[in-house]
Scaffold this motif. Structure first.
Motif, short mmCIF file in Angstrom:
data_model
loop_
_atom_site.label_atom_id
_atom_site.label_comp_id
_atom_site.label_asym_id
_atom_site.label_seq_id
_atom_site.Cartn_x
_atom_site.Cartn_y
_atom_site.Cartn_z
N LEU A 3 0.85 -1.19 0.00
CA LEU A 3 0.00 0.00 0.00
C LEU A 3 0.88 1.24 0.00
O LEU A 3 1.77 1.38 0.85
CB LEU A 3 -0.89 0.00 1.25
CG LEU A 3 -1.77 1.22 1.49
CD1 LEU A 3 -2.83 1.35 0.40
CD2 LEU A 3 -2.44 1.13 2.87
N ALA A 4 0.64 2.12 -0.96
CA ALA A 4 1.40 3.37 -1.04
C ALA A 4 0.45 4.54 -0.84
O ALA A 4 -0.43 4.79 -1.66
CB ALA A 4 2.11 3.49 -2.39
N LEU A 5 0.63 5.23 0.28
CA LEU A 5 -0.18 6.40 0.64
C LEU A 5 0.62 7.66 0.39
O LEU A 5 1.80 7.73 0.72
CB LEU A 5 -0.58 6.33 2.11
CG LEU A 5 -1.30 5.07 2.58
CD1 LEU A 5 -1.39 5.07 4.10
CD2 LEU A 5 -2.67 4.97 1.95
N PHE A 6 -0.03 8.66 -0.18
CA PHE A 6 0.62 9.93 -0.48
C PHE A 6 -0.19 11.08 0.11
O PHE A 6 -1.39 11.20 -0.17
CB PHE A 6 0.73 10.15 -1.99
CG PHE A 6 1.42 9.06 -2.75
CD1 PHE A 6 2.80 9.09 -2.95
CD2 PHE A 6 0.69 8.01 -3.28
CE1 PHE A 6 3.42 8.08 -3.66
CE2 PHE A 6 1.30 7.00 -3.99
CZ PHE A 6 2.68 7.03 -4.18
N ASP A 7 0.45 11.93 0.91
CA ASP A 7 -0.12 13.23 1.19
C ASP A 7 -0.06 14.01 -0.13
O ASP A 7 0.70 13.68 -1.03
CB ASP A 7 0.69 13.92 2.29
CG ASP A 7 0.17 15.32 2.60
OD1 ASP A 7 -1.06 15.47 2.73
OD2 ASP A 7 0.99 16.25 2.69
N LEU A 8 -0.86 15.07 -0.22
CA LEU A 8 -0.92 15.81 -1.48
C LEU A 8 -0.16 17.13 -1.42
O LEU A 8 0.83 17.33 -2.13
CB LEU A 8 -2.38 16.07 -1.87
CG LEU A 8 -2.57 16.80 -3.20
CD1 LEU A 8 -2.05 15.97 -4.37
CD2 LEU A 8 -4.04 17.15 -3.42
#
Length: 220
Positions: A3-8
């Motif tokens: 799982l790759a989560l990114f803040d924007l």
């Protein structure tokens, strides 16, 4: 699967989409420059200092959405994407997203900025999964209020867990989980994932990341 989560804002983007939305509305003559800019800057400074009142900010942030028809807002957003967002999407940010995509990872943007502003930005990155603060809508018209838990600080954990639960998953079901962020406001979630990465971090996050031995990278 990983799982790759990114803040924007100030992570995948070389700037803040929410701040720039306000600036764009000012430039279109839809907001009073002096009044809005002063408040916007104060909220931004509060955010950077870790003392943002998220509900007061959302009341300020979402009010302009309630003052115009959705069709008009959609037209505005198209121009906003061209004028404000496109210049903030760097080749390095796109390359990072594509690296995780090529690995077969599940991709998500998770941001405190509302989903009206951020939905088309996620699509520009080719990322289908977005958790953003939800503006309330009744009969296709924004009310100026938010609904549900704001995806801010610990709220990002709450919203992510709810999203995963709806899929019959937990964070522990993934072989590895990544979270990329620039802000110390995201430390609660960064501490939960296997691979936290500080991206062009603020001084507080940079110091914490270096102390923990987390990677510190730049996408600028």
């Amino acid at each position: 699967m990983q799982l790759a989560l990114f803040d924007l804002d100030n992570t995948l983007l070389a700037g803040d989409s929410d701040f720039q939305w306000g600036q764009f509305l000012i430039e279109q003559g839809l907001l009073n420059r002096e009044e809005h800019l002063e408040k916007n800057l104060q909220f931004y400074e509060d955010y950077k200092a870790g003392k943002l009142d998220i509900y007061a900010f959302l009341e300020f942030q979402l009010k302009p959405l309630s003052q115009h028809p959705r069709s008009f807002l959609n037209e505005l957003h198209t121009r906003y994407m061209q004028e404000k967002i496109a210049p903030m999407i760097t080749d390095k940010a796109r390359a990072l997203v594509e690296k995780h995509r090529a690995n077969g990872d599940l991709l998500m943007i998770i941001t405190a900025t509302n989903s009206f502003v951020t939905g088309p930005i996620a699509k520009a990155f080719g990322i289908d999964n977005l958790i953003g603060t939800l503006p309330e809508e009744i009969d296709g018209q924004f009310t100026g209020r938010s609904t549900g838990v704001p995806s801010f600080q610990e709220g990002k954990i709450t919203r992510l867990n709810s999203w995963l639960e709806a899929r019959g998953q937990t964070l522990q079901d993934f072989e590895q989980s990544w979270f990329y962020s620039d802000s110390h406001n995201d430390l609660p979630l960064m501490k939960l994932v296997d691979k936290p990465v500080a991206v062009d971090p603020d001084p507080t996050l940079k110091a914490y990341a270096e102390g923990e031995g987390w990677p510190v990278i730049s996408l600028r």
